[in-house]
Design a protein around this motif. Sequence first.
Motif, PDB file in Angstrom:
ATOM      1  N   ASP A 203       0.880  -1.054   0.039  1.00 43.74           N
ATOM      2  CA  ASP A 203      -0.015  -0.027  -0.797  1.00 43.74           C
ATOM      3  C   ASP A 203       1.263   1.198   0.110  1.00 43.74           C
ATOM      4  OD1 ASP A 203      -2.370   2.025   0.242  1.00 43.74           O
ATOM      5  OD2 ASP A 203      -2.390   1.285   2.121  1.00 43.74           O
ATOM      6  N   ILE A 204       0.863   1.615  -1.098  1.00 41.01           N
ATOM      7  CA  ILE A 204       1.843   3.538  -1.320  1.00 41.01           C
ATOM      8  C   ILE A 204       1.028   4.689  -0.771  1.00 41.01           C
ATOM      9  CG2 ILE A 204       2.560   4.579  -2.776  1.00 41.01           C
ATOM     10  CD1 ILE A 204       3.402   2.253  -5.341  1.00 41.01           C
ATOM     11  N   ALA A 205       1.649   5.384  -0.362  1.00 43.71           N
ATOM     12  CA  ALA A 205       0.636   6.263   0.649  1.00 43.71           C
ATOM     13  C   ALA A 205      -0.757   6.045   1.240  1.00 43.71           C
ATOM     14  CB  ALA A 205       0.710   7.395  -0.750  1.00 43.71           C
ATOM     15  N   ALA A 206       0.068   5.565   2.187  1.00 43.05           N
ATOM     16  CA  ALA A 206      -1.362   4.219   2.776  1.00 43.05           C
ATOM     17  C   ALA A 206      -2.053   5.425   3.741  1.00 43.05           C
ATOM     18  CB  ALA A 206      -0.482   3.447   3.546  1.00 43.05           C
ATOM     19  N   GLY A 207      -1.618   6.894   4.003  1.00 41.69           N
ATOM     20  CA  GLY A 207      -2.637   7.629   4.508  1.00 41.69           C
ATOM     21  C   GLY A 207      -2.681   6.682   6.042  1.00 41.69           C
ATOM     22  N   THR A 208      -4.180   6.473   6.880  1.00 44.72           N
ATOM     23  CA  THR A 208      -4.490   5.799   8.205  1.00 44.72           C
ATOM     24  C   THR A 208      -4.523   4.924   8.286  1.00 44.72           C
ATOM     25  OG1 THR A 208      -6.214   6.740   8.082  1.00 44.72           O
ATOM     26  CG2 THR A 208      -4.933   8.107   9.562  1.00 44.72           C
ATOM     27  N   GLY A 209      -3.646   3.662   6.785  1.00 47.19           N
ATOM     28  CA  GLY A 209      -4.207   2.894   6.466  1.00 47.19           C
ATOM     29  C   GLY A 209      -5.611   1.789   6.653  1.00 47.19           C
ATOM     30  N   ALA A 210      -6.552   2.880   5.882  1.00 45.71           N
ATOM     31  CA  ALA A 210      -7.800   2.357   5.403  1.00 45.71           C
ATOM     32  C   ALA A 210      -8.027   1.175   4.108  1.00 45.71           C
ATOM     33  CB  ALA A 210      -8.392   3.810   4.287  1.00 45.71           C
ATOM     34  N   LEU A 211      -6.475   1.323   2.937  1.00 49.98           N
ATOM     35  CA  LEU A 211      -6.491  -0.197   2.868  1.00 49.98           C
ATOM     36  C   LEU A 211      -5.273  -0.991   2.820  1.00 49.98           C
ATOM     37  CD1 LEU A 211      -4.350  -1.505   0.475  1.00 49.98           C
ATOM     38  CD2 LEU A 211      -7.154  -1.282  -0.195  1.00 49.98           C
ATOM     39  N   ALA A 212      -4.359  -0.130   3.932  1.00 49.74           N
ATOM     40  CA  ALA A 212      -3.951  -1.734   4.226  1.00 49.74           C
ATOM     41  C   ALA A 212      -4.276  -2.502   5.458  1.00 49.74           C
ATOM     42  CB  ALA A 212      -2.159  -1.066   5.079  1.00 49.74           C
ATOM     43  N   LEU A 213      -5.394  -1.526   6.152  1.00 50.49           N
ATOM     44  CA  LEU A 213      -5.840  -2.364   7.565  1.00 50.49           C
ATOM     45  C   LEU A 213      -7.335  -3.099   7.322  1.00 50.49           C
ATOM     46  CD1 LEU A 213      -6.440  -0.138   9.669  1.00 50.49           C
ATOM     47  CD2 LEU A 213      -4.390  -1.684  10.225  1.00 50.49           C
ATOM     48  N   ALA A 214      -7.524  -3.115   5.496  1.00 47.18           N
ATOM     49  CA  ALA A 214      -8.310  -4.285   4.936  1.00 47.18           C
ATOM     50  C   ALA A 214      -7.914  -5.244   4.525  1.00 47.18           C
ATOM     51  CB  ALA A 214      -8.944  -3.191   3.994  1.00 47.18           C
ATOM     52  N   ALA A 215      -6.525  -4.875   3.719  1.00 50.36           N
ATOM     53  CA  ALA A 215      -6.052  -5.857   2.988  1.00 50.36           C
ATOM     54  C   ALA A 215      -5.402  -7.231   4.237  1.00 50.36           C
ATOM     55  CB  ALA A 215      -4.935  -5.954   2.321  1.00 50.36           C
ATOM     56  N   ALA A 216      -5.148  -6.399   5.431  1.00 49.34           N
ATOM     57  CA  ALA A 216      -4.598  -7.302   6.371  1.00 49.34           C
ATOM     58  C   ALA A 216      -5.562  -8.620   6.768  1.00 49.34           C
ATOM     59  CB  ALA A 216      -4.330  -6.598   7.394  1.00 49.34           C
ATOM     60  N   ARG A 217      -7.023  -8.004   7.035  1.00 50.94           N
ATOM     61  CA  ARG A 217      -8.141  -8.960   7.495  1.00 50.94           C
ATOM     62  C   ARG A 217      -8.180 -10.043   6.927  1.00 50.94           C
ATOM     63  NH1 ARG A 217      -9.883  -3.528   8.606  1.00 50.94           N
ATOM     64  NH2 ARG A 217     -11.686  -3.204   7.579  1.00 50.94           N
ATOM     65  N   THR A 218      -8.209  -9.848   4.866  1.00 47.31           N
ATOM     66  CA  THR A 218      -7.928 -11.530   4.190  1.00 47.31           C
ATOM     67  C   THR A 218      -6.942 -12.570   4.308  1.00 47.31           C
ATOM     68  OG1 THR A 218      -6.261 -10.244   2.724  1.00 47.31           O
ATOM     69  CG2 THR A 218      -8.297  -9.510   2.022  1.00 47.31           C
ATOM     70  N   GLY A 219      -5.850 -11.809   5.564  1.00 47.17           N
ATOM     71  CA  GLY A 219      -4.714 -12.736   5.955  1.00 47.17           C
ATOM     72  C   GLY A 219      -3.673 -12.966   4.794  1.00 47.17           C
ATOM     73  N   ALA A 220      -3.757 -11.199   3.952  1.00 49.65           N
ATOM     74  CA  ALA A 220      -2.569 -11.196   3.315  1.00 49.65           C
ATOM     75  C   ALA A 220      -0.919 -10.766   4.185  1.00 49.65           C
ATOM     76  CB  ALA A 220      -2.771 -10.165   2.140  1.00 49.65           C
ATOM     77  N   GLN A 221      -0.108 -10.605   3.623  1.00 49.72           N
ATOM     78  CA  GLN A 221       1.474 -10.004   3.717  1.00 49.72           C
ATOM     79  C   GLN A 221       1.024  -8.463   3.604  1.00 49.72           C
ATOM     80  OE1 GLN A 221       3.082 -11.241   6.464  1.00 49.72           O
ATOM     81  NE2 GLN A 221       0.924 -13.289   6.000  1.00 49.72           N
ATOM     82  N   VAL A 222       0.870  -7.735   4.332  1.00 47.40           N
ATOM     83  CA  VAL A 222       1.165  -6.428   4.041  1.00 47.40           C
ATOM     84  C   VAL A 222       2.145  -5.444   4.850  1.00 47.40           C
ATOM     85  CG1 VAL A 222      -0.560  -4.041   3.792  1.00 47.40           C
ATOM     86  CG2 VAL A 222      -1.851  -6.282   3.629  1.00 47.40           C
ATOM     87  N   LEU A 223       2.357  -4.440   3.361  1.00 49.35           N
ATOM     88  CA  LEU A 223       3.572  -3.434   3.383  1.00 49.35           C
ATOM     89  C   LEU A 223       2.929  -2.094   3.448  1.00 49.35           C
ATOM     90  CD1 LEU A 223       6.252  -2.189   4.226  1.00 49.35           C
ATOM     91  CD2 LEU A 223       7.009  -2.208   2.277  1.00 49.35           C
TER      92      LEU A 223
END
Length: 264
Positions: A51-71
Motif C-alpha cells: 500500500d503506497i501513500a497509505a495514509g492512516t491505513g484504510a486499504l492496508a488494514l482492510a487487506a490485512a483482514r484477508t490474511g494477506a501479508q501487507v507492507l
Amino acid sequence: MTEVERPPFENPDHWDKTARNYQQTAHRFTSHYAEAALAKVPLTDRSRVLDIAAGTGALALAAARTGAQVLATDFSPGMVACIEEAGLANVETRTMDGQALDLPDASFDAVFSIFGVIMFPDWRKGLREMARVTRPGGHGVVATWQDQGAATFLLLGQIRGRLFPDRSGMTMPEAVQALSDPADFARELVAAGYRDPEIDSVTHDFLLDVAALDEPDTLFGMSPDWTSLSDADKALVVAEVRQMASDRTELPIPSTALIGVAMR
C-alpha cells in the motif's frame, strides 16, 4: 508557483500535523473506496500486498483482514504511526517516498495506492514505481477523485463558487485533472508498465455530521479553501452549510472516485 512554494500536500510535515484529524474525519469515508478496490483483486494468506501513500491505513488494514501479508508505506511518519497503532501482526510499516521505493523489482502480488500517488509531484514516476514492484501477473490498483475532489473539499469548493464567485479556489493536484477521464486514466496505467486496465466509477456519500459545524476548523481545516478565508467569510460558509442541511443531522455529499485496476 516558484520552486519553494510547494502545495501543502507535497510536504510530509503537513500530513504529520493533520494525521490525527485525517484519521478521525476521512479514514472511515476512504475505507468505502478501499473496500471497493480490494473487491477487484483476489487475495489469499499467501499474497504479498503493498500500500503506497497509505495514509492512516484504510486499504492496508482492510487487506490485512484477508490474511494477506501487507507492507504499508507513507512519506509521513505521523501517518505511519497511526497504522502501527492497529497492532496487526501481518502489517509491516515503513516510512518511504512512493516516487522512489526502496523495494526490489517484482516483489508484490498486488500494489495499491488509494488517493495517494495522485498527490505526488511526479505522479507518473509514482505509477512506474508501482508497476516496477508488481510481479508479472500481479495487479496494480489506483484510486483517484473526479472533478473537484470529495467530501468537505468538494462541498467547500461548491459553496465558495456560490458565495465568492470572483475568487479562485483550491487547485486540484495535476494527476486528479489528468486522470479524470477514464480513457486517459487507462492510457497512463499502460504507459507506466501495466496492461489490460479497467476503470470503474464508484460513488459514496460523505455524511457530514452537522454537529461538527460547532468546530469548523476541525471539520474543514485540511482544505486551503477554508484556511484562506477570513473569520467573517468562514461564518458565511458555516451558515450556508447549515441552511443546506436544514433540519437533518447529517448532510450527504456524493463523492465520485475512479478506481483503475491493471495487470503487470
